[in-house]
Design a protein around this motif. Structure first.
Motif, PDB file in Angstrom:
ATOM      1  N   VAL A  20     -20.715   9.466  22.933  1.00 10.25           N
ATOM      2  CA  VAL A  20     -21.592  10.077  21.940  1.00 10.25           C
ATOM      3  C   VAL A  20     -21.313   9.503  20.554  1.00 10.25           C
ATOM      4  CG1 VAL A  20     -22.215  12.249  20.784  1.00 10.25           C
ATOM      5  CG2 VAL A  20     -21.824  12.194  23.263  1.00 10.25           C
ATOM      6  N   ALA A  21     -20.040   9.334  20.227  1.00 15.02           N
ATOM      7  CA  ALA A  21     -19.682   8.877  18.882  1.00 15.02           C
ATOM      8  C   ALA A  21     -18.381   8.097  18.918  1.00 15.02           C
ATOM      9  CB  ALA A  21     -19.539  10.072  17.935  1.00 15.02           C
ATOM     10  N   SER A  22     -18.357   6.990  18.218  1.00 15.46           N
ATOM     11  CA  SER A  22     -17.124   6.234  18.033  1.00 15.46           C
ATOM     12  C   SER A  22     -16.302   6.892  16.926  1.00 15.46           C
ATOM     13  CB  SER A  22     -17.438   4.785  17.662  1.00 15.46           C
ATOM     14  OG  SER A  22     -18.042   4.736  16.370  1.00 15.46           O
ATOM     15  N   ARG A  23     -15.079   6.404  16.745  1.00 15.33           N
ATOM     16  CA  ARG A  23     -14.254   6.947  15.670  1.00 15.33           C
ATOM     17  C   ARG A  23     -14.913   6.716  14.313  1.00 15.33           C
ATOM     18  NH1 ARG A  23      -9.260   3.654  13.804  1.00 15.33           N
ATOM     19  NH2 ARG A  23     -11.054   2.579  12.946  1.00 15.33           N
ATOM     20  N   ASP A  24     -15.538   5.554  14.107  1.00 16.50           N
ATOM     21  CA  ASP A  24     -16.216   5.278  12.841  1.00 16.50           C
ATOM     22  C   ASP A  24     -17.415   6.199  12.652  1.00 16.50           C
ATOM     23  OD1 ASP A  24     -14.390   3.315  12.229  1.00 16.50           O
ATOM     24  OD2 ASP A  24     -15.628   1.662  12.954  1.00 16.50           O
ATOM     25  N   ASP A  25     -18.141   6.460  13.739  1.00 19.71           N
ATOM     26  CA  ASP A  25     -19.253   7.414  13.655  1.00 19.71           C
ATOM     27  C   ASP A  25     -18.747   8.792  13.248  1.00 19.71           C
ATOM     28  OD1 ASP A  25     -21.059   5.473  14.497  1.00 19.71           O
ATOM     29  OD2 ASP A  25     -20.855   6.023  16.623  1.00 19.71           O
ATOM     30  N   PHE A  26     -17.605   9.169  13.810  1.00 24.79           N
ATOM     31  CA  PHE A  26     -17.029  10.475  13.538  1.00 24.79           C
ATOM     32  C   PHE A  26     -16.618  10.581  12.068  1.00 24.79           C
ATOM     33  CE2 PHE A  26     -13.773  13.833  13.911  1.00 24.79           C
ATOM     34  CZ  PHE A  26     -14.454  14.761  14.700  1.00 24.79           C
ATOM     35  N   ARG A  27     -16.005   9.525  11.528  1.00 24.47           N
ATOM     36  CA  ARG A  27     -15.645   9.519  10.109  1.00 24.47           C
ATOM     37  C   ARG A  27     -16.891   9.634   9.237  1.00 24.47           C
ATOM     38  NH1 ARG A  27     -11.153   4.674   9.243  1.00 24.47           N
ATOM     39  NH2 ARG A  27      -9.459   5.587  10.466  1.00 24.47           N
ATOM     40  N   TRP A  28     -17.921   8.884   9.595  1.00 22.52           N
ATOM     41  CA  TRP A  28     -19.177   8.924   8.834  1.00 22.52           C
ATOM     42  C   TRP A  28     -19.748  10.339   8.835  1.00 22.52           C
ATOM     43  CZ3 TRP A  28     -24.048  10.184  10.779  1.00 22.52           C
ATOM     44  CH2 TRP A  28     -25.131   9.953   9.924  1.00 22.52           C
ATOM     45  N   ALA A  29     -19.802  10.955  10.022  1.00 25.02           N
ATOM     46  CA  ALA A  29     -20.379  12.301  10.127  1.00 25.02           C
ATOM     47  C   ALA A  29     -19.558  13.307   9.332  1.00 25.02           C
ATOM     48  CB  ALA A  29     -20.465  12.725  11.596  1.00 25.02           C
ATOM     49  N   ARG A  30     -18.228  13.148   9.332  1.00 29.68           N
ATOM     50  CA  ARG A  30     -17.381  14.090   8.593  1.00 29.68           C
ATOM     51  C   ARG A  30     -17.720  14.065   7.107  1.00 29.68           C
ATOM     52  NH1 ARG A  30     -12.313  16.654   8.574  1.00 29.68           N
ATOM     53  NH2 ARG A  30     -12.227  17.779   6.602  1.00 29.68           N
ATOM     54  N   MET A  31     -17.888  12.881   6.544  1.00 27.62           N
ATOM     55  CA  MET A  31     -18.151  12.790   5.120  1.00 27.62           C
ATOM     56  C   MET A  31     -19.598  13.154   4.789  1.00 27.62           C
ATOM     57  SD  MET A  31     -15.166  12.326   4.367  1.00 27.62           S
ATOM     58  CE  MET A  31     -15.497  12.550   2.622  1.00 27.62           C
ATOM     59  N   ILE A  32     -20.526  12.913   5.710  1.00 30.44           N
ATOM     60  CA  ILE A  32     -21.904  13.390   5.525  1.00 30.44           C
ATOM     61  C   ILE A  32     -21.905  14.913   5.405  1.00 30.44           C
ATOM     62  CG2 ILE A  32     -24.076  13.799   6.770  1.00 30.44           C
ATOM     63  CD1 ILE A  32     -24.190  11.153   5.514  1.00 30.44           C
ATOM     64  N   VAL A  33     -21.229  15.566   6.333  1.00 29.94           N
ATOM     65  CA  VAL A  33     -21.192  17.026   6.343  1.00 29.94           C
ATOM     66  C   VAL A  33     -20.403  17.557   5.147  1.00 29.94           C
ATOM     67  CG1 VAL A  33     -20.309  19.034   7.587  1.00 29.94           C
ATOM     68  CG2 VAL A  33     -21.540  17.237   8.817  1.00 29.94           C
TER      69      VAL A  33
ATOM     70  N   VAL B 201     -12.545   7.382   1.423  1.00 26.73           N
ATOM     71  CA  VAL B 201     -12.020   7.091   2.764  1.00 26.73           C
ATOM     72  C   VAL B 201     -12.577   5.793   3.312  1.00 26.73           C
ATOM     73  CG1 VAL B 201     -11.640   9.520   3.324  1.00 26.73           C
ATOM     74  CG2 VAL B 201     -13.824   8.453   3.898  1.00 26.73           C
ATOM     75  N   PHE B 202     -13.606   5.230   2.661  1.00 28.07           N
ATOM     76  CA  PHE B 202     -14.180   3.958   3.090  1.00 28.07           C
ATOM     77  C   PHE B 202     -13.950   2.846   2.066  1.00 28.07           C
ATOM     78  CE2 PHE B 202     -16.993   7.240   5.064  1.00 28.07           C
ATOM     79  CZ  PHE B 202     -16.639   7.008   6.380  1.00 28.07           C
ATOM     80  N   TRP B 203     -13.127   3.094   1.077  1.00 30.83           N
ATOM     81  CA  TRP B 203     -12.898   2.081   0.048  1.00 30.83           C
ATOM     82  C   TRP B 203     -12.110   0.901   0.595  1.00 30.83           C
ATOM     83  CZ3 TRP B 203     -11.385   4.668  -5.275  1.00 30.83           C
ATOM     84  CH2 TRP B 203     -12.490   5.363  -5.761  1.00 30.83           C
ATOM     85  N   THR B 204     -12.265  -0.221  -0.089  1.00 27.38           N
ATOM     86  CA  THR B 204     -11.505  -1.418   0.252  1.00 27.38           C
ATOM     87  C   THR B 204     -10.106  -1.326  -0.359  1.00 27.38           C
ATOM     88  OG1 THR B 204     -12.206  -2.618  -1.731  1.00 27.38           O
ATOM     89  CG2 THR B 204     -13.638  -2.770   0.223  1.00 27.38           C
ATOM     90  N   ALA B 205      -9.246  -2.253   0.056  1.00 28.34           N
ATOM     91  CA  ALA B 205      -7.886  -2.279  -0.482  1.00 28.34           C
ATOM     92  C   ALA B 205      -7.902  -2.503  -1.985  1.00 28.34           C
ATOM     93  CB  ALA B 205      -7.076  -3.369   0.214  1.00 28.34           C
ATOM     94  N   ASP B 206      -8.788  -3.370  -2.449  1.00 31.39           N
ATOM     95  CA  ASP B 206      -8.846  -3.652  -3.879  1.00 31.39           C
ATOM     96  C   ASP B 206      -9.257  -2.410  -4.664  1.00 31.39           C
ATOM     97  OD1 ASP B 206      -8.908  -5.602  -6.192  1.00 31.39           O
ATOM     98  OD2 ASP B 206     -10.996  -4.916  -6.228  1.00 31.39           O
ATOM     99  N   GLU B 207     -10.200  -1.647  -4.116  1.00 32.16           N
ATOM    100  CA  GLU B 207     -10.635  -0.430  -4.796  1.00 32.16           C
ATOM    101  C   GLU B 207      -9.530   0.628  -4.791  1.00 32.16           C
ATOM    102  OE1 GLU B 207     -15.410  -0.837  -3.753  1.00 32.16           O
ATOM    103  OE2 GLU B 207     -14.047   0.158  -2.371  1.00 32.16           O
ATOM    104  N   LEU B 208      -8.808   0.742  -3.691  1.00 32.93           N
ATOM    105  CA  LEU B 208      -7.731   1.719  -3.615  1.00 32.93           C
ATOM    106  C   LEU B 208      -6.605   1.403  -4.578  1.00 32.93           C
ATOM    107  CD1 LEU B 208      -7.537   2.230   0.252  1.00 32.93           C
ATOM    108  CD2 LEU B 208      -8.258   3.926  -1.434  1.00 32.93           C
ATOM    109  N   ARG B 209      -6.407   0.149  -4.885  1.00 31.78           N
ATOM    110  CA  ARG B 209      -5.325  -0.218  -5.808  1.00 31.78           C
ATOM    111  C   ARG B 209      -5.557   0.339  -7.212  1.00 31.78           C
ATOM    112  NH1 ARG B 209      -5.420  -5.055  -2.617  1.00 31.78           N
ATOM    113  NH2 ARG B 209      -3.441  -5.261  -1.502  1.00 31.78           N
ATOM    114  N   HIS B 210      -6.785   0.658  -7.518  1.00 28.60           N
ATOM    115  CA  HIS B 210      -7.064   1.264  -8.823  1.00 28.60           C
ATOM    116  C   HIS B 210      -6.556   2.708  -8.894  1.00 28.60           C
ATOM    117  CE1 HIS B 210      -9.458  -2.029 -10.499  1.00 28.60           C
ATOM    118  NE2 HIS B 210     -10.017  -2.154  -9.316  1.00 28.60           N
ATOM    119  N   LEU B 211      -6.122   3.251  -7.762  1.00 33.14           N
ATOM    120  CA  LEU B 211      -5.586   4.608  -7.722  1.00 33.14           C
ATOM    121  C   LEU B 211      -4.059   4.622  -7.659  1.00 33.14           C
ATOM    122  CD1 LEU B 211      -8.033   6.317  -5.176  1.00 33.14           C
ATOM    123  CD2 LEU B 211      -7.903   6.757  -7.634  1.00 33.14           C
ATOM    124  N   ARG B 212      -3.410   3.487  -7.864  1.00 32.13           N
ATOM    125  CA  ARG B 212      -1.952   3.457  -7.792  1.00 32.13           C
ATOM    126  C   ARG B 212      -1.338   4.486  -8.738  1.00 32.13           C
ATOM    127  NH1 ARG B 212      -0.670  -2.811  -8.565  1.00 32.13           N
ATOM    128  NH2 ARG B 212      -2.384  -2.462 -10.017  1.00 32.13           N
TER     129      ARG B 212
END
Length: 796
Positions: A230-243, A187-198
């Motif tokens: 308390v948390a930005s959207r990016d913080d929320f994404r980070w916490a989701r993947m931590i958990v 969910v945090f990959w770059t566009a170049d990294e995601l292209r390897h999943l085409r």
């Protein structure tokens, strides 16, 4: 101890890890036989005392978790991956966080059944703690529906406690060692990294995961206006993947909960399991116990369970290169999509070509095209019956982890609303737009939009479609190439750029020349995950294939237990709205009467567990080959190319995101190739059986003729075998194999070590049973006629 290892106490990050371990000890935690170790970019290519995911030992395989930055000290727990590149080969440093990895090792020899970790309850962060926060109480008292409630409450506590209490928090030493970023998570990959999943369905799952996280964030913010502070959207994404990557499901004092367990979440993954963990109600501690003896310096592992690589990659940030159990079973899965569009063209003479040419370029294949209309009223009637049976049994109570998710389904992910409510929304939308005098194109667009919105199991404003649920959505002929489910707006538009609004149309023009058939009107699609195994999902897949391959008379038998004079009632019959939907499909006016299924009828399209006939089974295998051909055509490279790429450690460094992506798509292709081989092998064996049956019938007729008994009708196909025998123009090799016979071919398959047991058992047991039944029927008919004399025509 090897000099290639750097104990954390000697690194720049030693202070916070020493503080973390001391905090645990001060609060009663015990782990005297363990230590944390760090691998840096300079040494990771030279370590050799662990099993790499590419060359695992017989005991299992895994990968190290990659740490996103020098400050993120514990990414190994995130993914709990195992590391071990082989030979001494200097590798370029990766920018995806794999340059820093950590693991847990034994400081001395450890006997089996030794408790090596004990963490007291007061050091655990539980769901109940998140529910007790001010924000958690508001969520509990509301009717808010969230994607993963248990994860949400752990996230709420983590974010709220860090923000409100800061350095004074009891858990501050634990927070300090959590990775600051999670670059190894897709969910945090770059566009170049995601292209390897085409070509991979994982792209849609990544997009859906981001949409679900962002929808939950917006929903909580609307309920709790103070939450953005308390948390930005990016913080929320980070916490989701931590958990998501660290939580343990526990039974604490007789109550099921989930928890973050400091230190225990530092162990990397390996199968089969070498340790076990539990919460001990007597000592009120979370404990980890060894299942085998371990040597000093050996890495201590946890097992994240038997999982498909897409789950490892999406939830933990790694893919296991040889993801096999001790018995050889590979749990890697791939989703196959089935729809009524696959029925078209089965009567054509042309067969799908080989799925992929194994070479330096991608697979060049053309999928059989689909027609957009019916050749006869009978064909239209068959389609109506098939639509009715295909959608039978779908309801709003359809469970989310059913045949789509399989045994590894996540109970926290809800399923889509079934087709019944979807069709009602569709019909209402069509009736409404038609009543306002809007054009048919507007009717179709409005209908599809309404149906897809109704198919969401949660309000569109708070949820995103889950790719891990039973997916039965509608697509029109104009949009059949696009994804079957709309997605909420994603802030990172790269996902839509790469997926082109649906993974099924990710086609690399330099490698693939394909023209997927368009659906004739509006077709419900079903998606099911399968692996290289004859498990329940595989049996359901074959059941649905047999339904798609049915003729009108076969549908009557399985769906209603009798031959129908009128098409069965379907979700399109009954009301004015349904009449409008019926016109949208170009079908005949609704019938007033509805037949009642007899006791011999099957309930749903998932219940056809045995072949209906040889001819139906062959058509089903053609559909399976068409599905795998279509799926493989979406990838820009071949399986052989992927295998070669993974040998290039410079282009695909170990533990890098692009390597994990390559491992993922390679595993998907292996499953697709398996089912393509299954389909081609089955069709060949069916042809052999059909040839034998035809020869047996003709022999029986000849014997009667020689005995002076008149044979009427000149022969013909037995029950369900018409169209099975290949024409005389078939190539010589196939003719030679048919002459050798079924028993010879099965014996050759048994002697072939490369023949997978699932294909062998299907051909010998399933097809063999059909063959025996047909031979017995021919022999029985011959015996009866020989006694009574007179006219005889082989059973048809």
């Amino acid at each position: 101890m090897s000099e290639t290892y750097n104990p954390l106490r000697q690194s720049a990050q030693a202070d916070k890890f020493q503080a973390f371990e001391q905090w645990l000890r001060d609060n009663g935690a015990q782990f005297p036989l363990l230590e944390l170790r760090q691998y840096d970019a300079a040494t990771k290519g030279n370590t050799g005392d662990e099993c790499s995911s590419g060359s695992s030992s017989s005991s299992g395989s895994s990968s190290f978790a990659s740490s996103p930055s020098p400050s993120s000290s514990s990414s190994a727990n995130e993914e709990k991956k195992e590391s071990s590149p082989s030979p001494s080969l200097p590798l370029p440093p990766s920018d995806d966080g794999s340059s820093e990895m950590r693991s847990v090792h034994a400081t001395a020899a450890i006997p089996p059944q030794t408790t090596v970790v004990s963490i007291p309850k007061r050091c655990l962060i539980t769901v109940e703690m998140g529910q007790a926060t001010p924000i958690g109480r508001k969520i509990l008292s509301s009717s808010l529906e969230l994607d993963a409630p248990k994860h949400i409450f752990l996230m709420i506590y983590l974010l709220w406690d860090r923000k409100v209490r800061g350095p004074s928090s009891f858990f501050h030493p634990y927070y300090a060692i959590l990775p600051a970023s999670l670059r190894n998570m897709p969910v945090f990959w770059t566009a170049d990294e995601l292209r390897h999943l085409r070509g991979s369905h994982l792209l849609r799952q990544i997009r859906d995961r981001i949409d679900a996280i962002d929808d939950d964030y917006r929903a909580i913010c609307s309920l709790c206006p103070e939450f953005p502070a308390v948390a930005s959207r990016d913080d929320f994404r980070w916490a989701r993947m931590i958990v998501c990557s660290r939580n343990f499901g526990l039974l604490v004092d007789g109550r099921r909960t989930s928890a973050l367990v400091p230190h225990a979440d530092m162990l990397n993954h390996r199968r089969p399991r070498e340790t076990k963990w539990t919460f001990d109600d007597e000592t009120q501690c979370f404990t980890i116990t060894t299942l085998r003896g371990m040597e000093a310096g050996e890495q201590v592992y946890d097992s994240y369970g038997q999982k498909c690589n897409h789950r490892f990659l999406l939830n933990y940030g790694f893919a296991v290169e040889d993801n096999r159990e001790v018995d050889g079973f590979c749990p890697n899965e791939v989703p196959l999509e089935l729809g009524l569009d696959l029925c078209w063209g089965l009567e054509d003479d042309g067969e799908e070509r080989a799925v992929e040419e194994e070479g330096e370029t991608g697979g060049r294949t053309t999928v059989a095209g689909a027609k957009n209309g019916w050749n006869s009223p009978e064909e239209r009637e068959c389609w109506e019956k098939k639509m009715a049976f295909w959608t039978r049994g779908e309801s709003t109570t359809q469970y989310g982890d059913g045949y789509y998710c399989g045994s590894e389904g996540n109970p926290n992910i809800g399923g889509d609303v079934g087709l019944s409510s979807s069709f009602q929304a569709l019909a209402a939308a069509v009736a409404g737009t038609a009543g306002r005098g809007e054009g048919m194109s507007a009717s179709i667009a409005g209908a599809i939009s309404a149906m897809n919105e109704a198919s969401s199991s949660r309000p569109p404003s708070t949820t995103a479609p889950s790719s891990s649920s039973n997916d039965c959505r509608m697509t029109s002929g104009a949009t059949a190439g696009a994804g079957t489910a709309p997605s909420a707006a994603t802030n990172n538009s790269i996902y839509d750029q790469i997926t082109n609004n649906g993974h099924r149309n990710i086609i690399h023009q330099n490698h693939v020349n394909t023209a997927p058939p368009t659906r004739p009107a509006i077709c419900p699609a079903k998606r099911i995950r399968v692996c290289v195994s004859n498990n329940e999902n595989t049996r359901i897949l074959f059941s649905m294939l047999r339904v798609l391959a049915c003729t009108s008379s076969e549908l009557d038998q399985i769906a209603w237990g009798t031959r129908l004079r009128n098409p069965p009632a379907s979700p399109f019959y009954g009301s004015a709205a349904n009449s409008a939907a019926h016109r949208l499909l170009g079908l005949a006016p609704p019938h007033s009467s509805s037949p009642s299924p007899s006791s011999t009828a099957l309930r749903t399209c998932r219940d056809v567990r045995h072949p209906l006939s040889l001819s139906n089974e062959r058509r089903a295998m053609r559909i399976l080959l068409r599905i795998t051909t279509r799926a493989l055509a979406a990838y820009p490279t071949t399986l052989a190319r992927d295998a070669a790429d993974l040998k290039d450690l410079r282009a695909y460094p170990r533990y890098s995101n692009r390597r994990h992506a390559k491992v993922q798509v390679k595993g998907e292709k292996e499953v697709l190739h398996h089912f393509a081989l299954w389909a081609r092998t089955a069709m060949h064996v069916i042809d052999i059986i059909g040839h034998e049956l035809e020869r047996e019938r003709r022999g029986a007729m000849l014997r009667f003729s020689e005995a002076g008994i008149l044979c009427g009708g000149g022969g013909g196909g037995g029950v369900g075998t018409e169209g099975v025998v290949a024409s005389d123009s078939a190539d010589n090799d196939d003719n030679d194999t048919r002459e050798l016979g079924y028993d010879y071919v099965i014996q050759a398959m048994e002697d072939d070590d490369d023949c997978h047991t699932t294909i062998l058992r299907y051909c010998s047991d399933v097809l063999g049973a059909v063959r025996r039944d047909e031979l017995n029927r021919i022999a029985t008919d011959a015996a009866i006629r020989s006694k009574i004399g007179g006219h005889w025509t082989p059973t048809s």
